[in-house]
Write a protein that holds these residues in place. Structure first.
Motif, short mmCIF file in Angstrom:
data_model
loop_
_atom_site.label_atom_id
_atom_site.label_comp_id
_atom_site.label_asym_id
_atom_site.label_seq_id
_atom_site.Cartn_x
_atom_site.Cartn_y
_atom_site.Cartn_z
N MET A 18 0.86 -1.17 0.00
CA MET A 18 0.00 0.00 0.00
C MET A 18 0.91 1.23 0.00
O MET A 18 1.33 1.70 1.05
N PRO A 19 1.24 1.73 -1.20
CA PRO A 19 2.18 2.84 -1.28
C PRO A 19 1.70 4.10 -0.58
O PRO A 19 0.50 4.35 -0.48
N LEU A 20 2.64 4.87 -0.12
CA LEU A 20 2.40 6.18 0.45
C LEU A 20 2.39 7.17 -0.70
O LEU A 20 3.19 7.03 -1.64
N SER A 21 1.52 8.15 -0.69
CA SER A 21 1.52 9.17 -1.74
C SER A 21 2.93 9.75 -1.85
O SER A 21 3.59 10.00 -0.84
N GLY A 22 3.39 9.93 -3.09
CA GLY A 22 4.73 10.46 -3.32
C GLY A 22 5.79 9.38 -3.50
O GLY A 22 6.95 9.68 -3.73
N THR A 23 5.40 8.09 -3.37
CA THR A 23 6.35 6.99 -3.55
C THR A 23 6.03 6.23 -4.84
O THR A 23 5.03 6.49 -5.48
N THR A 24 6.89 5.27 -5.13
CA THR A 24 6.67 4.42 -6.30
C THR A 24 6.67 2.96 -5.85
O THR A 24 7.29 2.61 -4.84
N LEU A 25 6.01 2.11 -6.61
CA LEU A 25 5.93 0.69 -6.29
C LEU A 25 7.30 0.01 -6.30
O LEU A 25 7.61 -0.74 -5.38
N PRO A 26 8.16 0.24 -7.31
CA PRO A 26 9.47 -0.42 -7.30
C PRO A 26 10.28 -0.15 -6.03
O PRO A 26 10.94 -1.06 -5.51
N LYS A 27 10.18 1.05 -5.49
CA LYS A 27 10.91 1.38 -4.25
C LYS A 27 10.42 0.50 -3.09
O LYS A 27 11.21 -0.05 -2.33
N LEU A 28 9.11 0.37 -2.95
CA LEU A 28 8.55 -0.45 -1.87
C LEU A 28 8.88 -1.93 -2.06
O LEU A 28 9.18 -2.62 -1.09
N LEU A 29 8.82 -2.41 -3.29
CA LEU A 29 9.12 -3.82 -3.54
C LEU A 29 10.58 -4.14 -3.20
O LEU A 29 10.87 -5.19 -2.63
#
Length: 174
Positions: A18-29
Motif C-alpha cells: 500500500m504505497p504512500l503518496s509520493g512513492t513508487t511501487l518499485p521502491k517499496l518492492l
C-alpha cells in the motif's frame, strides 16, 4: 487508483503493498525483498535481453511453499508450479499522488503470519498511510485466499456492505 480514482469506491489491500503518496511501487518492492533476504528459487525473465531490467518473474516452488503459502492446503501449491504463472514487472515507476491515489478510500487486511510482507512491514505501511479501516485474519499466510478463504470472504462482504452504504450516502449528499 492513481489513474481512475473517481471509478473506485474503495481499494482493499489484502496483505499487499500500500504505497504512500509520493512513492513508487518499485521502491517499496525493493524494501520488501531486502527485509526477507531475496526471492529464493524464483526465476526472472528478460524479454529485452539480460542487459535490461527483468520484464517478468515466476515465484519458485520452494519459495512459494516456504514464504507465500506455508499455511495453505498443499493442493493449492500446484498453482505456483504452473508455467503460465509468470508475473509481469511494471517497468514505469508510477508516482502515487495525494490528489488521485490519496483520495480513494483504503482498507487494509493484515495477514498475521505473512512471511513475504511481514506483519511489521504491513503495520509500517498502515502507520505511514493510514487506511480508513483495518481488518486482521489470524493464521493467514500471504495467499489469504488459499489459507483462510472463508475468513477473507467474510471480511470482503463486510467491506462491500460498508462501501455501498458510504457510496449511497455520498450520492444522497450526506
Amino acid at each position: 487508483m492513481e489513474r481512475f480514482p473517481h471509478k473506485i469506491a474503495a481499494a482493499v489491500f489484502v496483505t499487499a503493498v500500500m504505497p504512500l503518496s509520493g512513492t513508487t511501487l518499485p521502491k517499496l518492492l525493493k524494501e520488501i525483498v531486502s527485509v526477507i533476504g531475496g526471492l529464493g528459487d524464483s526465476t526472472f525473465y528478460y524479454a529485452n535481453g539480460k542487459e535490461n531490467p527483468a520484464t517478468s518473474f515466476k515465484f519458485g516452488t520452494q519459495f512459494a511453499r516456504e514464504f507465500l503459502s506455508q499455511n495453505s492446503p498443499s493442493w493449492d501449491l500446484t498453482l505456483w508450479e504452473s508455467p503460465e504463472k509468470k508475473c509481469p514487472i511494471w517497468q514505469e515507476p508510477l508516482l502515487y499522488t495525494a490528489k488521485n491515489y490519496g483520495s480513494v478510500r483504503r482498507i487494509f487486511v493484515v495477514s498475521k503470519v505473512d512471511k513475504v510482507i511481514v506483519e511489521a512491514f504491513q503495520r509500517k505501511m498502515i502507520a505511514e498511510n493510514p487506511p480508513q479501516m483495518v481488518y486482521e485474519i489470524e493464521g493467514s499466510d500471504h495467499t489469504v485466499f488459499f489459507s483462510m478463504p472463508l475468513q477473507l470472504a467474510e471480511v470482503l462482504m463486510k467491506i462491500a456492505n460498508t462501501s455501498v452504504k458510504v457510496k449511497q450516502s455520498a450520492a444522497d449528499g450526506f
